[in-house]
Design a protein around this motif. Structure first.
Motif, PDB file in Angstrom:
ATOM      1  N   LEU B 180       7.901  -6.699 -12.046  1.00 41.85           N
ATOM      2  CA  LEU B 180       6.895  -7.710 -12.390  1.00 41.85           C
ATOM      3  C   LEU B 180       5.515  -7.082 -12.535  1.00 41.85           C
ATOM      4  O   LEU B 180       4.782  -7.355 -13.489  1.00 41.85           O
ATOM      5  CB  LEU B 180       6.842  -8.782 -11.296  1.00 41.85           C
ATOM      6  CG  LEU B 180       7.794  -9.954 -11.459  1.00 41.85           C
ATOM      7  CD1 LEU B 180       7.670 -10.908 -10.285  1.00 41.85           C
ATOM      8  CD2 LEU B 180       7.506 -10.685 -12.770  1.00 41.85           C
ATOM      9  N   ILE B 181       5.197  -6.214 -11.589  1.00 37.86           N
ATOM     10  CA  ILE B 181       3.877  -5.575 -11.611  1.00 37.86           C
ATOM     11  C   ILE B 181       3.736  -4.664 -12.835  1.00 37.86           C
ATOM     12  O   ILE B 181       2.759  -4.752 -13.584  1.00 37.86           O
ATOM     13  CB  ILE B 181       3.633  -4.774 -10.312  1.00 37.86           C
ATOM     14  CG1 ILE B 181       3.599  -5.744  -9.126  1.00 37.86           C
ATOM     15  CG2 ILE B 181       2.323  -3.981 -10.387  1.00 37.86           C
ATOM     16  CD1 ILE B 181       3.580  -5.065  -7.779  1.00 37.86           C
ATOM     17  N   THR B 182       4.752  -3.816 -13.066  1.00 39.33           N
ATOM     18  CA  THR B 182       4.634  -2.869 -14.179  1.00 39.33           C
ATOM     19  C   THR B 182       4.667  -3.578 -15.528  1.00 39.33           C
ATOM     20  O   THR B 182       3.940  -3.210 -16.440  1.00 39.33           O
ATOM     21  CB  THR B 182       5.748  -1.800 -14.150  1.00 39.33           C
ATOM     22  OG1 THR B 182       6.994  -2.458 -13.961  1.00 39.33           O
ATOM     23  CG2 THR B 182       5.524  -0.792 -13.055  1.00 39.33           C
ATOM     24  N   LEU B 183       5.501  -4.612 -15.668  1.00 39.00           N
ATOM     25  CA  LEU B 183       5.568  -5.325 -16.951  1.00 39.00           C
ATOM     26  C   LEU B 183       4.226  -5.978 -17.274  1.00 39.00           C
ATOM     27  O   LEU B 183       3.868  -6.139 -18.430  1.00 39.00           O
ATOM     28  CB  LEU B 183       6.675  -6.372 -16.924  1.00 39.00           C
ATOM     29  CG  LEU B 183       8.086  -5.834 -17.188  1.00 39.00           C
ATOM     30  CD1 LEU B 183       9.106  -6.953 -17.131  1.00 39.00           C
ATOM     31  CD2 LEU B 183       8.172  -5.104 -18.527  1.00 39.00           C
ATOM     32  N   THR B 184       3.511  -6.356 -16.224  1.00 33.66           N
ATOM     33  CA  THR B 184       2.220  -6.998 -16.442  1.00 33.66           C
ATOM     34  C   THR B 184       1.127  -5.971 -16.752  1.00 33.66           C
ATOM     35  O   THR B 184       0.324  -6.158 -17.656  1.00 33.66           O
ATOM     36  CB  THR B 184       1.814  -7.813 -15.192  1.00 33.66           C
ATOM     37  OG1 THR B 184       2.956  -8.495 -14.725  1.00 33.66           O
ATOM     38  CG2 THR B 184       0.723  -8.800 -15.514  1.00 33.66           C
ATOM     39  N   PHE B 185       1.124  -4.876 -15.996  1.00 34.66           N
ATOM     40  CA  PHE B 185      -0.024  -3.965 -16.085  1.00 34.66           C
ATOM     41  C   PHE B 185       0.245  -2.630 -16.783  1.00 34.66           C
ATOM     42  O   PHE B 185      -0.665  -1.964 -17.241  1.00 34.66           O
ATOM     43  CB  PHE B 185      -0.575  -3.681 -14.680  1.00 34.66           C
ATOM     44  CG  PHE B 185      -1.063  -4.909 -13.979  1.00 34.66           C
ATOM     45  CD1 PHE B 185      -2.219  -5.549 -14.410  1.00 34.66           C
ATOM     46  CD2 PHE B 185      -0.363  -5.447 -12.910  1.00 34.66           C
ATOM     47  CE1 PHE B 185      -2.681  -6.688 -13.771  1.00 34.66           C
ATOM     48  CE2 PHE B 185      -0.808  -6.577 -12.268  1.00 34.66           C
ATOM     49  CZ  PHE B 185      -1.967  -7.202 -12.701  1.00 34.66           C
ATOM     50  N   TRP B 186       1.498  -2.199 -16.793  1.00 37.03           N
ATOM     51  CA  TRP B 186       1.737  -0.822 -17.244  1.00 37.03           C
ATOM     52  C   TRP B 186       3.172  -0.710 -17.767  1.00 37.03           C
ATOM     53  O   TRP B 186       4.043  -0.195 -17.092  1.00 37.03           O
ATOM     54  CB  TRP B 186       1.518   0.129 -16.047  1.00 37.03           C
ATOM     55  CG  TRP B 186       1.375   1.561 -16.419  1.00 37.03           C
ATOM     56  CD1 TRP B 186       1.479   2.131 -17.645  1.00 37.03           C
ATOM     57  CD2 TRP B 186       1.103   2.637 -15.510  1.00 37.03           C
ATOM     58  NE1 TRP B 186       1.284   3.460 -17.586  1.00 37.03           N
ATOM     59  CE2 TRP B 186       1.042   3.801 -16.281  1.00 37.03           C
ATOM     60  CE3 TRP B 186       0.885   2.726 -14.123  1.00 37.03           C
ATOM     61  CZ2 TRP B 186       0.801   5.059 -15.712  1.00 37.03           C
ATOM     62  CZ3 TRP B 186       0.651   3.950 -13.552  1.00 37.03           C
ATOM     63  CH2 TRP B 186       0.597   5.106 -14.348  1.00 37.03           C
ATOM     64  N   ARG B 187       3.383  -1.217 -18.982  1.00 36.77           N
ATOM     65  CA  ARG B 187       4.735  -1.357 -19.509  1.00 36.77           C
ATOM     66  C   ARG B 187       5.536  -0.064 -19.580  1.00 36.77           C
ATOM     67  O   ARG B 187       6.731  -0.045 -19.354  1.00 36.77           O
ATOM     68  CB  ARG B 187       4.690  -1.999 -20.902  1.00 36.77           C
ATOM     69  CG  ARG B 187       4.700  -3.500 -20.784  1.00 36.77           C
ATOM     70  CD  ARG B 187       4.306  -4.175 -22.065  1.00 36.77           C
ATOM     71  NE  ARG B 187       4.091  -5.590 -21.784  1.00 36.77           N
ATOM     72  CZ  ARG B 187       5.014  -6.521 -21.965  1.00 36.77           C
ATOM     73  NH1 ARG B 187       6.183  -6.225 -22.463  1.00 36.77           N
ATOM     74  NH2 ARG B 187       4.758  -7.769 -21.656  1.00 36.77           N
ATOM     75  N   PHE B 190       7.688   0.751 -16.619  1.00 36.63           N
ATOM     76  CA  PHE B 190       8.751  -0.143 -16.181  1.00 36.63           C
ATOM     77  C   PHE B 190      10.118   0.542 -16.051  1.00 36.63           C
ATOM     78  O   PHE B 190      10.732   0.550 -14.988  1.00 36.63           O
ATOM     79  CB  PHE B 190       8.854  -1.350 -17.115  1.00 36.63           C
ATOM     80  CG  PHE B 190      10.014  -2.248 -16.805  1.00 36.63           C
ATOM     81  CD1 PHE B 190      10.014  -3.040 -15.667  1.00 36.63           C
ATOM     82  CD2 PHE B 190      11.133  -2.296 -17.637  1.00 36.63           C
ATOM     83  CE1 PHE B 190      11.086  -3.859 -15.361  1.00 36.63           C
ATOM     84  CE2 PHE B 190      12.220  -3.107 -17.327  1.00 36.63           C
ATOM     85  CZ  PHE B 190      12.185  -3.895 -16.190  1.00 36.63           C
TER      86      PHE B 190
END
Lengths: 219, 387
Positions: B180-187, B190
């Motif tokens: 969730l965090i990576t998809l939002t901030f740093w694809r 992921f």
């Protein structure tokens, strides 16, 4: 009242239970318990089912009744006992670690009042049926049943509203304690089906918290 | 067909969520076509357990009672005080089983012996408790041999399937949050991060037999407070981490993407993952006591004067620590070093011949264990310090 789901957090730390419940309900549960126990009279024999830390037990004992408090949580009972000793009411009260399934050991028609606060919502359907049947047996004819508990609202709108408030709280509670409460559905009807005569029903504005008194017609 | 797909789906989903309790309805379940003489089995209301037990009971005409353990598996709920005498008494009295069978014998899972007292159940309900096998898959063989439990049926094991289950239990929630965090901030992060979060626990748990002998139960590591230790690290997860860093360096050199920053970033992320998984590595296994609890310092002591060699301890010990000397009528503990301090033997001994002793020679008597279990969530009343 939906904040009752957070009761679970407190239950995992019994020593914080009382203060926490009071803050969460803004004193509402105190009012409900006061109103219910105002019907208890001096010298009556009273059973408190799921007494927890003794909120109802102590009120009834304070009115001069002879109370037996039962609960399955030994740590809650320890706190109840301490509170009782502090209140100087120990001579009228006995606490027992015992569940509703053991109500069969109680004598027939031996109680004037049976009361229960926030306990029926913890029981399974089978347990609730069994408990109501046993209460009917151990309560004297004309004896009182006093209930304060979480219920499912009747109107669809309020049920939806209730869900909306309850869901996030239930999720948080579940994450922290991995348990949740289950409001009872059609509690008044179930009590009537078990053969009691409903005396009074008082619901809060969200219709999710009930204060109920019923009488055992005997027979 | 539909049923097996459903069963597989339940197993997959609930293995992903293995770390969370999943309650199901309590009550009575009919299996096959039972009559008044059919055996009665009892289990907890952890949904995955109930589904697996039902599958194992297929083909045996019997009753299954699902008792309230707040959706937690048998062993954890028993040790934590959620699967108790009250759960069992309640289901026996309120499920209606008493009107369906003529006998009064109920088979409980052996691992419930930590939390449920056979003596109390008999006294309060008239039902005799017998301790079935640890694993439900052994029930058909157990029924066939007229309820005789072999030594193997009594022992917990940590086979590959269960090790994968534990790795998934750690990996899934972590990867979901990280995802969730990576998809939002740093694809870009992921996929590699998700891969890492799954690969590290899997390798740590799959290689468990290689280093399990070197995990030291008694070692007191970095103190969190005086009763718990923060990490029960063995050097092996660190070694695996080292191998991963080596692989990372090598692959980046080969693909010409090597920078110190790259190694540092991934080294740090993977180190955090290893650290998180290792917080309770031993506690995630059934063959070691959790490194987070002081109970691991306790020793079970046998009072030979009280022991009558009845063998309840031998029947309930999930690590086969006991052997009863039938000639001398006394229990012996040849496997004492395998003990995981579950307390089942102490709870069940009708003569109170067993108790816990701390390294400081404090005695924790049977009644304390029976009353407070090894209380994992509530206030810990049994406090023991390591030497």
């Amino acid at each position: 009242m939906s904040l009752y789901v957070l009761m679970k957090v407190l239950e995992s730390a019994p020593s914080r239970y009382d203060r926490g419940i009071r803050i969460l309900t803004l004193g509402a549960v105190d009012g409900a318990y006061d109103r219910l126990t105002s019907q208890v009279e001096k010298g009556q024999r009273v059973l408190d089912i799921g007494c927890g830390t003794g909120a109802l037990t102590l009120r009834a004992a304070g009115k001069g009744a002879i109370v037996k408090g039962i609960d399955v949580n030994s740590q809650m009972l320890e706190i109840a006992q301490t509170r009782l000793d502090e209140a100087g009411l120990s001579q009228n009260v006995r606490f027992c670690e015992m569940g509703v399934a053991e109500l069969g050991c109680e004598q027939t028609s031996c109680y004037d009042v049976v009361m229960s606060g926030l306990c029926f919502s913890e029981l399974s359907g089978d347990e609730l049926t069994y408990t109501l049947k046993e209460i009917k047996r151990i309560l004297k004819p004309g004896g009182l049943l006093l209930i304060a508990d979480e219920v499912t609202p009747k109107s669809v709108l309020k049920r939806v509203f209730n869900r909306l408030i309850r869901c996030p709280l239930a999720a948080i509670t579940y994450l922290i304690t991995q348990t949740t409460t289950h409001a009872v559905k059609d509690l008044a009807e179930k009590i009537e089906e078990a053969g009691f005569l409903i005396g009074s029903v008082r619901l809060n504005w969200l219709e999710d918290f009930i204060e109920l008194t019923a009488r055992n017609p005997g027979g | 067909m539909v049923n097996s797909i459903k069963y597989a789906a339940v197993n997959i989903i609930e293995t992903l969520l293995r770390g969370f309790p999943i309650p199901c309805k309590t009550g009575l379940v009919k299996i096959g076509d039972p009559d008044r003489k059919s055996p009665v089995f009892l289990t907890c209301n952890y949904h995955l357990t109930v589904e697996r037990v039902k599958k194992c009971l297929h083909g045996i005409d019997c009753y299954l009672l699902v008792a309230n353990s707040r959706g937690i598996n048998v062993w954890c709920a028993s040790a934590g005080g959620y699967f108790t005498n009250h759960s069992v008494i309640s289901i026996l009295k309120t499920s209606g089983i008493e009107g369906l069978v003529d006998h009064r014998t109920v088979v409980l899972p052996q691992l419930a012996a930590t939390g449920v007292e056979a003596g109390v159940i008999q006294e309060k309900t008239g039902w005799k408790v017998i301790w079935g096998p640890v694993y439900a898959k052994d029930i058909p063989a157990y029924v066939k041999t007229k309820f005789k439990k072999t030594r193997a049926m009594r022992e917990v094991r940590f086979p590959t399937v269960q090790r994968v289950e534990m790795a998934v239990m750690w990996a899934f929630p972590f990867s979901a949050v990280a995802g969730l965090i990576t998809l939002t901030f740093w694809r870009e992060l992921f996929l590699p991060l998700t891969g890492l979060i799954w690969a590290l626990p899997l390798s740590i748990f799959l290689s468990f037999p290689l280093y399990s002998k070197r995990l030291n139960q008694k070692k007191k590591m970095t103190g969190f407070n005086k009763y718990t230790v923060l990490f029960d690290f063995s050097p092996i997860p660190l070694l695996l981490w080292g191998v991963f860093i080596g692989f990372l360096t090598l692959s980046s050199i080969l693909t010409n993407t090597f920078t110190w920053g790259y190694i540092f970033r991934w080294g740090l992320i993977s180190f955090i993952i290893v650290l998180l998984i290792s917080i309770d590595l031993m506690g995630s296994t059934p063959v070691y006591k959790s490194g987070l609890h002081e109970d691991r310092f306790l020793k079970v002591v046998l009072d030979e004067k009280r022991c009558k060699g009845a063998g309840f301890c031998e029947q309930v010990c999930p690590r086969n620590c006991y052997e009863v000397d039938r000639n001398r009528h006394i229990a012996t503990m040849p496997g004492a070093d395998r003990c995981v301090q579950c307390g089942a033997c102490i709870v069940q001994c009708p003569f109170d011949a067993l108790y816990f002793k701390s390294p400081k020679d404090e005695i924790i008597p049977p009644e304390t264990i029976r009353r407070f279990k090894l209380n994992l969530i509530g206030k810990r009343l049994v406090k023991v310090e390591g030497k």
